[in-house]
Design an enzyme around this catalytic site. Structure first.
Site, mmCIF file in Angstrom:
data_model
loop_
_atom_site.group_PDB
_atom_site.id
_atom_site.type_symbol
_atom_site.label_atom_id
_atom_site.label_comp_id
_atom_site.label_asym_id
_atom_site.label_seq_id
_atom_site.Cartn_x
_atom_site.Cartn_y
_atom_site.Cartn_z
ATOM 1 N N SER A 200 61.309 -28.652 -45.749
ATOM 2 C CA SER A 200 61.191 -27.481 -46.612
ATOM 3 C C SER A 200 61.415 -27.852 -48.078
ATOM 4 C CB SER A 200 62.163 -26.397 -46.135
ATOM 5 O OG SER A 200 61.880 -25.157 -46.745
ATOM 6 N N ASP A 335 54.168 -20.199 -39.925
ATOM 7 C CA ASP A 335 55.416 -20.386 -40.673
ATOM 8 C C ASP A 335 55.596 -19.221 -41.650
ATOM 9 O OD1 ASP A 335 57.500 -21.179 -42.328
ATOM 10 O OD2 ASP A 335 56.817 -23.246 -42.495
ATOM 11 N N HIS A 364 59.264 -22.085 -38.902
ATOM 12 C CA HIS A 364 59.784 -22.861 -40.027
ATOM 13 C C HIS A 364 60.931 -23.746 -39.570
ATOM 14 C CE1 HIS A 364 60.276 -23.706 -44.297
ATOM 15 N NE2 HIS A 364 61.589 -23.552 -44.153
#
Length: 396
Positions: A200, A335, A364
Protein backbone atom coordinates in the site's frame (compact mmCIF):
# COMPACT_ATOMS: atom_id res chain seq x y z
CA UNK A 1 -55.22 -20.49 3.06
CA UNK A 2 -55.01 -24.26 3.23
CA UNK A 3 -52.44 -24.20 0.45
CA UNK A 4 -50.28 -21.75 2.44
CA UNK A 5 -50.45 -23.91 5.58
CA UNK A 6 -49.58 -26.98 3.56
CA UNK A 7 -46.62 -25.09 2.05
CA UNK A 8 -45.34 -24.07 5.49
CA UNK A 9 -45.69 -27.60 6.87
CA UNK A 10 -43.59 -28.83 3.94
CA UNK A 11 -40.71 -26.60 4.99
CA UNK A 12 -40.83 -27.95 8.55
CA UNK A 13 -39.98 -31.40 7.35
CA UNK A 14 -36.27 -32.22 7.93
CA UNK A 15 -35.92 -33.84 4.51
CA UNK A 16 -37.31 -30.77 2.77
CA UNK A 17 -34.87 -28.53 4.67
CA UNK A 18 -32.00 -30.78 3.71
CA UNK A 19 -33.01 -30.65 0.06
CA UNK A 20 -33.31 -26.88 0.10
CA UNK A 21 -30.04 -26.30 1.97
CA UNK A 22 -28.27 -28.79 -0.30
CA UNK A 23 -29.60 -27.06 -3.39
CA UNK A 24 -28.49 -23.67 -2.10
CA UNK A 25 -25.04 -25.04 -1.30
CA UNK A 26 -24.70 -26.56 -4.78
CA UNK A 27 -25.83 -23.29 -6.37
CA UNK A 28 -23.31 -21.32 -4.29
CA UNK A 29 -20.50 -23.76 -5.07
CA UNK A 30 -21.34 -23.62 -8.76
CA UNK A 31 -21.30 -19.81 -8.74
CA UNK A 32 -17.98 -19.83 -6.84
CA UNK A 33 -16.27 -22.25 -9.23
CA UNK A 34 -17.62 -20.62 -12.40
CA UNK A 35 -17.47 -16.91 -11.58
CA UNK A 36 -15.01 -16.50 -8.67
CA UNK A 37 -12.14 -18.93 -9.22
CA UNK A 38 -10.02 -17.43 -11.99
CA UNK A 39 -6.44 -17.22 -13.12
CA UNK A 40 -4.98 -13.76 -12.57
CA UNK A 41 -4.53 -11.41 -15.50
CA UNK A 42 -0.80 -11.03 -16.22
CA UNK A 43 -0.15 -7.60 -17.74
CA UNK A 44 3.23 -6.63 -19.19
CA UNK A 45 4.99 -5.29 -22.25
CA UNK A 46 4.95 -7.94 -24.95
CA UNK A 47 8.73 -8.00 -25.44
CA UNK A 48 9.62 -7.88 -21.72
CA UNK A 49 12.30 -10.47 -20.97
CA UNK A 50 11.74 -9.97 -17.24
CA UNK A 51 8.06 -10.81 -17.56
CA UNK A 52 8.83 -13.90 -19.61
CA UNK A 53 11.37 -15.02 -17.01
CA UNK A 54 8.92 -14.49 -14.16
CA UNK A 55 6.01 -16.29 -15.80
CA UNK A 56 8.33 -19.21 -16.46
CA UNK A 57 9.81 -19.35 -12.94
CA UNK A 58 6.80 -18.48 -10.74
CA UNK A 59 4.29 -21.30 -11.11
CA UNK A 60 1.70 -19.56 -8.92
CA UNK A 61 1.16 -17.00 -11.69
CA UNK A 62 -0.24 -19.68 -13.98
CA UNK A 63 -2.54 -21.14 -11.34
CA UNK A 64 -6.12 -20.14 -10.53
CA UNK A 65 -6.60 -18.09 -7.38
CA UNK A 66 -9.09 -19.76 -5.03
CA UNK A 67 -10.14 -17.04 -2.57
CA UNK A 68 -11.70 -18.14 0.71
CA UNK A 69 -15.14 -19.27 -0.48
CA UNK A 70 -17.12 -17.71 2.37
CA UNK A 71 -15.50 -14.26 2.12
CA UNK A 72 -14.26 -13.56 -1.38
CA UNK A 73 -15.61 -9.99 -1.78
CA UNK A 74 -13.15 -7.11 -1.61
CA UNK A 75 -14.49 -5.35 1.49
CA UNK A 76 -15.01 -8.50 3.53
CA UNK A 77 -11.60 -9.87 2.48
CA UNK A 78 -10.00 -6.64 3.68
CA UNK A 79 -11.81 -6.72 7.02
CA UNK A 80 -11.34 -10.44 7.64
CA UNK A 81 -7.69 -10.25 6.64
CA UNK A 82 -6.95 -7.53 9.18
CA UNK A 83 -8.94 -9.18 11.96
CA UNK A 84 -8.63 -12.96 11.65
CA UNK A 85 -5.15 -13.46 10.23
CA UNK A 86 -2.90 -14.74 13.01
CA UNK A 87 0.21 -13.09 14.46
CA UNK A 88 2.95 -15.74 14.33
CA UNK A 89 5.87 -15.37 16.70
CA UNK A 90 8.94 -13.96 14.99
CA UNK A 91 12.18 -13.09 16.75
CA UNK A 92 13.44 -9.63 15.78
CA UNK A 93 16.43 -7.55 16.69
CA UNK A 94 15.95 -3.79 16.58
CA UNK A 95 18.27 -1.26 14.99
CA UNK A 96 17.92 2.49 15.47
CA UNK A 97 18.82 4.37 12.30
CA UNK A 98 19.82 8.02 12.51
CA UNK A 99 18.69 10.05 9.50
CA UNK A 100 20.97 12.96 8.41
CA UNK A 101 18.24 15.55 9.04
CA UNK A 102 18.06 14.53 12.71
CA UNK A 103 15.19 12.09 12.37
CA UNK A 104 15.15 8.48 13.53
CA UNK A 105 13.47 5.25 12.55
CA UNK A 106 13.64 1.60 13.54
CA UNK A 107 14.66 -1.34 11.40
CA UNK A 108 13.53 -4.72 12.71
CA UNK A 109 15.73 -7.58 11.57
CA UNK A 110 14.71 -11.23 11.35
CA UNK A 111 17.94 -13.12 10.78
CA UNK A 112 20.42 -15.38 12.51
CA UNK A 113 24.02 -15.10 13.66
CA UNK A 114 25.13 -17.67 11.08
CA UNK A 115 24.14 -15.43 8.15
CA UNK A 116 27.04 -13.76 6.38
CA UNK A 117 27.00 -10.14 5.30
CA UNK A 118 26.18 -11.04 1.69
CA UNK A 119 23.17 -13.21 2.58
CA UNK A 120 20.08 -12.54 0.40
CA UNK A 121 17.92 -9.93 2.13
CA UNK A 122 14.32 -8.80 1.75
CA UNK A 123 13.42 -5.25 2.81
CA UNK A 124 9.74 -5.07 3.78
CA UNK A 125 7.78 -1.80 3.83
CA UNK A 126 4.39 -1.88 5.62
CA UNK A 127 1.33 0.13 4.66
CA UNK A 128 -0.10 3.28 6.23
CA UNK A 129 0.37 3.10 10.05
CA UNK A 130 1.77 -0.43 9.61
CA UNK A 131 4.79 -1.79 11.51
CA UNK A 132 6.70 -5.03 12.02
CA UNK A 133 3.95 -6.10 14.47
CA UNK A 134 1.11 -6.27 11.95
CA UNK A 135 -0.18 -9.71 10.99
CA UNK A 136 0.41 -9.47 7.24
CA UNK A 137 4.02 -8.43 7.88
CA UNK A 138 4.60 -11.25 10.38
CA UNK A 139 3.11 -13.81 7.99
CA UNK A 140 5.40 -12.67 5.18
CA UNK A 141 8.48 -12.59 7.42
CA UNK A 142 7.76 -16.10 8.68
CA UNK A 143 7.34 -17.36 5.10
CA UNK A 144 10.55 -15.73 3.88
CA UNK A 145 12.53 -16.92 6.89
CA UNK A 146 11.41 -20.49 6.16
CA UNK A 147 13.11 -20.07 2.77
CA UNK A 148 16.34 -19.03 4.48
CA UNK A 149 16.19 -15.33 3.61
CA UNK A 150 17.24 -12.51 5.90
CA UNK A 151 14.36 -10.06 6.38
CA UNK A 152 14.40 -6.47 7.60
CA UNK A 153 11.23 -4.44 8.23
CA UNK A 154 11.32 -0.71 7.51
CA UNK A 155 9.24 1.18 10.11
CA UNK A 156 8.40 4.76 9.22
CA UNK A 157 9.28 7.65 11.52
CA UNK A 158 7.01 7.98 14.52
CA UNK A 159 6.04 4.29 14.44
CA UNK A 160 7.09 1.05 16.20
CA UNK A 161 7.89 2.94 19.40
CA UNK A 162 10.20 5.48 17.74
CA UNK A 163 9.27 9.07 18.55
CA UNK A 164 9.57 11.90 16.07
CA UNK A 165 12.72 13.96 16.49
CA UNK A 166 11.97 16.42 13.69
CA UNK A 167 8.80 18.04 12.28
CA UNK A 168 8.81 15.48 9.45
CA UNK A 169 7.00 12.14 9.66
CA UNK A 170 6.31 10.23 6.42
CA UNK A 171 4.28 10.64 3.25
CA UNK A 172 3.71 8.86 -0.04
CA UNK A 173 5.51 11.54 -2.06
CA UNK A 174 8.79 11.41 -0.13
CA UNK A 175 11.26 8.54 -0.61
CA UNK A 176 14.29 10.13 1.06
CA UNK A 177 14.14 7.85 4.12
CA UNK A 178 13.95 4.78 1.90
CA UNK A 179 16.90 6.02 -0.14
CA UNK A 180 18.93 6.49 3.05
CA UNK A 181 17.99 3.07 4.44
CA UNK A 182 18.99 1.31 1.20
CA UNK A 183 22.29 3.20 1.29
CA UNK A 184 22.68 2.13 4.92
CA UNK A 185 22.13 -1.52 3.95
CA UNK A 186 24.75 -1.22 1.23
CA UNK A 187 27.31 0.10 3.70
CA UNK A 188 26.57 -2.34 6.54
CA UNK A 189 25.94 -5.39 4.34
CA UNK A 190 28.11 -4.95 1.24
CA UNK A 191 27.59 -7.24 -1.75
CA UNK A 192 24.18 -8.21 -0.36
CA UNK A 193 21.44 -8.82 -2.96
CA UNK A 194 18.35 -6.97 -1.71
CA UNK A 195 14.72 -7.20 -2.82
CA UNK A 196 12.16 -4.70 -1.52
CA UNK A 197 8.48 -5.49 -0.95
CA UNK A 198 6.11 -2.59 -0.30
CA UNK A 199 2.48 -2.77 0.83
CA UNK A 200 0.00 0.00 0.00
CA UNK A 201 1.67 3.26 1.14
CA UNK A 202 5.00 1.43 1.32
CA UNK A 203 4.46 0.38 -2.29
CA UNK A 204 3.79 3.97 -3.38
CA UNK A 205 7.00 5.17 -1.73
CA UNK A 206 8.94 2.27 -3.24
CA UNK A 207 7.60 2.84 -6.78
CA UNK A 208 8.25 6.59 -6.56
CA UNK A 209 11.80 5.81 -5.48
CA UNK A 210 12.35 3.40 -8.37
CA UNK A 211 10.97 5.80 -11.00
CA UNK A 212 13.06 8.65 -9.59
CA UNK A 213 16.25 6.57 -9.68
CA UNK A 214 15.51 5.46 -13.22
CA UNK A 215 14.79 8.98 -14.41
CA UNK A 216 17.98 10.33 -12.80
CA UNK A 217 20.02 7.28 -13.85
CA UNK A 218 20.97 6.61 -10.22
CA UNK A 219 21.88 3.28 -8.65
CA UNK A 220 18.82 1.66 -7.07
CA UNK A 221 20.58 -0.67 -4.63
CA UNK A 222 18.04 -3.44 -5.26
CA UNK A 223 17.96 -6.43 -7.60
CA UNK A 224 14.16 -6.47 -7.68
CA UNK A 225 11.02 -5.13 -6.06
CA UNK A 226 7.40 -6.07 -5.46
CA UNK A 227 4.35 -4.07 -4.47
CA UNK A 228 1.04 -5.27 -3.02
CA UNK A 229 -2.27 -3.36 -3.15
CA UNK A 230 -0.75 -0.07 -4.28
CA UNK A 231 -3.13 2.91 -4.61
CA UNK A 232 -1.78 4.02 -8.00
CA UNK A 233 -3.88 7.18 -8.20
CA UNK A 234 -4.20 9.00 -4.87
CA UNK A 235 -7.16 11.08 -6.05
CA UNK A 236 -9.24 8.11 -7.18
CA UNK A 237 -8.25 6.08 -4.14
CA UNK A 238 -9.33 8.88 -1.82
CA UNK A 239 -12.63 9.21 -3.65
CA UNK A 240 -13.18 5.45 -3.30
CA UNK A 241 -12.46 5.57 0.43
CA UNK A 242 -14.93 8.41 0.85
CA UNK A 243 -17.84 6.40 -0.52
CA UNK A 244 -20.33 5.88 2.36
CA UNK A 245 -19.67 2.20 3.06
CA UNK A 246 -15.91 2.44 2.56
CA UNK A 247 -15.83 5.52 4.76
CA UNK A 248 -17.62 3.65 7.52
CA UNK A 249 -15.50 0.50 7.22
CA UNK A 250 -12.04 1.92 6.50
CA UNK A 251 -11.65 5.69 6.23
CA UNK A 252 -12.74 6.60 9.74
CA UNK A 253 -10.69 3.78 11.25
CA UNK A 254 -7.54 4.84 9.40
CA UNK A 255 -8.10 8.44 10.44
CA UNK A 256 -8.34 7.38 14.09
CA UNK A 257 -5.05 5.49 13.75
CA UNK A 258 -3.37 8.53 12.19
CA UNK A 259 -4.72 10.78 14.92
CA UNK A 260 -3.39 8.30 17.48
CA UNK A 261 0.10 8.63 15.99
CA UNK A 262 -0.29 12.42 15.99
CA UNK A 263 -1.29 12.42 19.65
CA UNK A 264 1.69 10.25 20.57
CA UNK A 265 3.98 12.75 18.89
CA UNK A 266 2.03 15.91 19.67
CA UNK A 267 4.97 17.37 21.61
CA UNK A 268 6.95 17.61 18.38
CA UNK A 269 4.16 19.66 16.83
CA UNK A 270 4.24 22.04 19.77
CA UNK A 271 8.05 22.19 19.71
CA UNK A 272 8.08 23.26 16.07
CA UNK A 273 4.91 25.35 16.16
CA UNK A 274 6.69 28.38 14.66
CA UNK A 275 8.09 26.30 11.80
CA UNK A 276 5.01 24.13 11.37
CA UNK A 277 1.98 26.05 12.69
CA UNK A 278 -0.59 23.35 13.43
CA UNK A 279 -3.98 24.12 14.86
CA UNK A 280 -3.94 21.01 17.06
CA UNK A 281 -7.63 21.16 17.91
CA UNK A 282 -8.45 21.50 14.22
CA UNK A 283 -6.26 18.47 13.44
CA UNK A 284 -7.94 16.36 16.12
CA UNK A 285 -11.34 17.06 14.56
CA UNK A 286 -10.30 15.31 11.33
CA UNK A 287 -12.89 12.72 10.24
CA UNK A 288 -11.27 11.45 7.03
CA UNK A 289 -7.79 10.71 5.76
CA UNK A 290 -8.12 13.60 3.29
CA UNK A 291 -8.79 16.02 6.14
CA UNK A 292 -5.80 14.68 8.09
CA UNK A 293 -3.59 15.02 5.02
CA UNK A 294 -4.84 18.57 4.49
CA UNK A 295 -4.14 19.60 8.08
CA UNK A 296 -0.94 17.65 8.84
CA UNK A 297 0.86 15.83 6.02
CA UNK A 298 0.53 18.50 3.31
CA UNK A 299 1.93 21.40 5.40
CA UNK A 300 4.51 19.09 6.98
CA UNK A 301 6.07 18.40 3.57
CA UNK A 302 5.62 21.86 2.06
CA UNK A 303 2.45 21.25 0.04
CA UNK A 304 -0.33 23.83 -0.10
CA UNK A 305 -3.07 21.25 0.46
CA UNK A 306 -3.90 17.57 0.07
CA UNK A 307 -4.57 17.97 -3.67
CA UNK A 308 -1.03 19.20 -4.27
CA UNK A 309 0.31 16.39 -2.10
CA UNK A 310 -1.72 13.73 -3.94
CA UNK A 311 -0.55 15.08 -7.30
CA UNK A 312 3.07 14.69 -6.15
CA UNK A 313 2.50 11.14 -4.87
CA UNK A 314 0.31 9.72 -7.64
CA UNK A 315 2.11 7.09 -9.73
CA UNK A 316 0.30 7.22 -13.07
CA UNK A 317 1.96 10.55 -13.88
CA UNK A 318 5.46 9.26 -13.10
CA UNK A 319 7.97 7.93 -15.66
CA UNK A 320 7.33 4.29 -14.79
CA UNK A 321 8.98 3.25 -18.05
CA UNK A 322 12.29 4.46 -16.59
CA UNK A 323 12.26 1.83 -13.82
CA UNK A 324 15.35 -0.26 -14.53
CA UNK A 325 14.94 -3.24 -12.18
CA UNK A 326 12.25 -5.95 -12.19
CA UNK A 327 9.06 -4.79 -10.44
CA UNK A 328 6.19 -7.21 -9.75
CA UNK A 329 2.90 -5.55 -8.78
CA UNK A 330 -0.02 -7.45 -7.23
CA UNK A 331 -3.40 -5.73 -7.30
CA UNK A 332 -7.04 -6.73 -7.04
CA UNK A 333 -9.96 -5.48 -9.10
CA UNK A 334 -12.16 -5.26 -5.97
CA UNK A 335 -9.65 -3.40 -3.78
CA UNK A 336 -11.67 -0.66 -2.02
CA UNK A 337 -8.47 1.40 -1.64
CA UNK A 338 -7.40 1.07 -5.28
CA UNK A 339 -10.31 0.28 -7.64
CA UNK A 340 -9.73 -1.01 -11.15
CA UNK A 341 -10.20 2.38 -12.85
CA UNK A 342 -7.29 3.77 -10.80
CA UNK A 343 -4.76 1.23 -12.14
CA UNK A 344 -2.76 2.52 -15.17
CA UNK A 345 -2.95 -0.71 -17.16
CA UNK A 346 -2.19 0.91 -20.53
CA UNK A 347 0.90 2.58 -19.08
CA UNK A 348 2.15 -0.66 -17.53
CA UNK A 349 1.91 -2.36 -20.92
CA UNK A 350 4.61 0.08 -22.11
CA UNK A 351 7.06 -0.62 -19.26
CA UNK A 352 9.71 -3.26 -19.90
CA UNK A 353 10.45 -3.95 -16.23
CA UNK A 354 6.95 -4.00 -14.72
CA UNK A 355 4.64 -6.99 -14.51
CA UNK A 356 1.16 -6.54 -13.05
CA UNK A 357 -0.67 -9.50 -11.51
CA UNK A 358 -4.35 -8.53 -11.40
CA UNK A 359 -6.88 -10.76 -9.61
CA UNK A 360 -10.66 -10.40 -9.65
CA UNK A 361 -10.83 -10.81 -5.87
CA UNK A 362 -8.48 -10.21 -2.98
CA UNK A 363 -9.38 -6.88 -1.40
CA UNK A 364 -6.69 -4.68 0.13
CA UNK A 365 -3.62 -6.45 1.56
CA UNK A 366 -5.71 -9.60 2.01
CA UNK A 367 -5.77 -12.17 -0.85
CA UNK A 368 -7.11 -14.78 1.56
CA UNK A 369 -7.32 -18.43 0.58
CA UNK A 370 -8.28 -21.69 2.28
CA UNK A 371 -11.28 -22.46 4.48
CA UNK A 372 -9.62 -20.99 7.56
CA UNK A 373 -7.56 -18.00 6.31
CA UNK A 374 -5.49 -17.52 9.43
CA UNK A 375 -2.03 -18.09 7.98
CA UNK A 376 -0.18 -17.54 4.71
CA UNK A 377 -2.13 -16.10 1.81
CA UNK A 378 -1.93 -15.85 -1.97
CA UNK A 379 0.19 -12.69 -1.75
CA UNK A 380 2.70 -14.51 0.49
CA UNK A 381 3.01 -17.35 -2.03
CA UNK A 382 3.64 -14.92 -4.87
CA UNK A 383 6.20 -13.00 -2.79
CA UNK A 384 8.05 -16.19 -1.84
CA UNK A 385 8.24 -17.48 -5.44
CA UNK A 386 9.26 -14.06 -6.74
CA UNK A 387 12.10 -13.65 -4.21
CA UNK A 388 13.29 -17.21 -4.80
CA UNK A 389 13.38 -16.69 -8.57
CA UNK A 390 15.16 -13.34 -8.35
CA UNK A 391 17.79 -14.49 -5.85
CA UNK A 392 18.51 -17.59 -7.91
CA UNK A 393 18.85 -15.48 -11.04
CA UNK A 394 21.22 -13.14 -9.19
CA UNK A 395 23.44 -16.02 -8.04
CA UNK A 396 23.88 -17.51 -11.51
Amino acid sequence: MNQVLSYLRYFKEPLALQVISGSLLIAYATYYCVFVVRKPRIIFKSDSTFAQFLVKNCSVLSESYWPTFWCFGGRIQTVIGSVLKSHPKVKFRRELVQIPDGGELYLHWADSETMVSSHPTVLVMPGLTGTYQHNYILQLVKKLRSLGHRVVVFNNRGLAGCKLKTPKAFCAACSKDLEFVISHLQMTHPRTPVIAIGYSLGGIILTNYLSKCGQENKEVGLIGAMTVSVPWNMFKSTESLEQPLNCFLFNRHLTKLLLGIFKENIAIADLYKNEMPYDIEHVLRSKTVREFDDRVIAPMFGFTNSSEYYAAATLHTKPLHSINIPLLCLSSVDDPFAPLHSIPISLIRKCSNILLVLTDYGGHIAFLEGIFPFGHSYMDRIASEFTQAMFQKCST
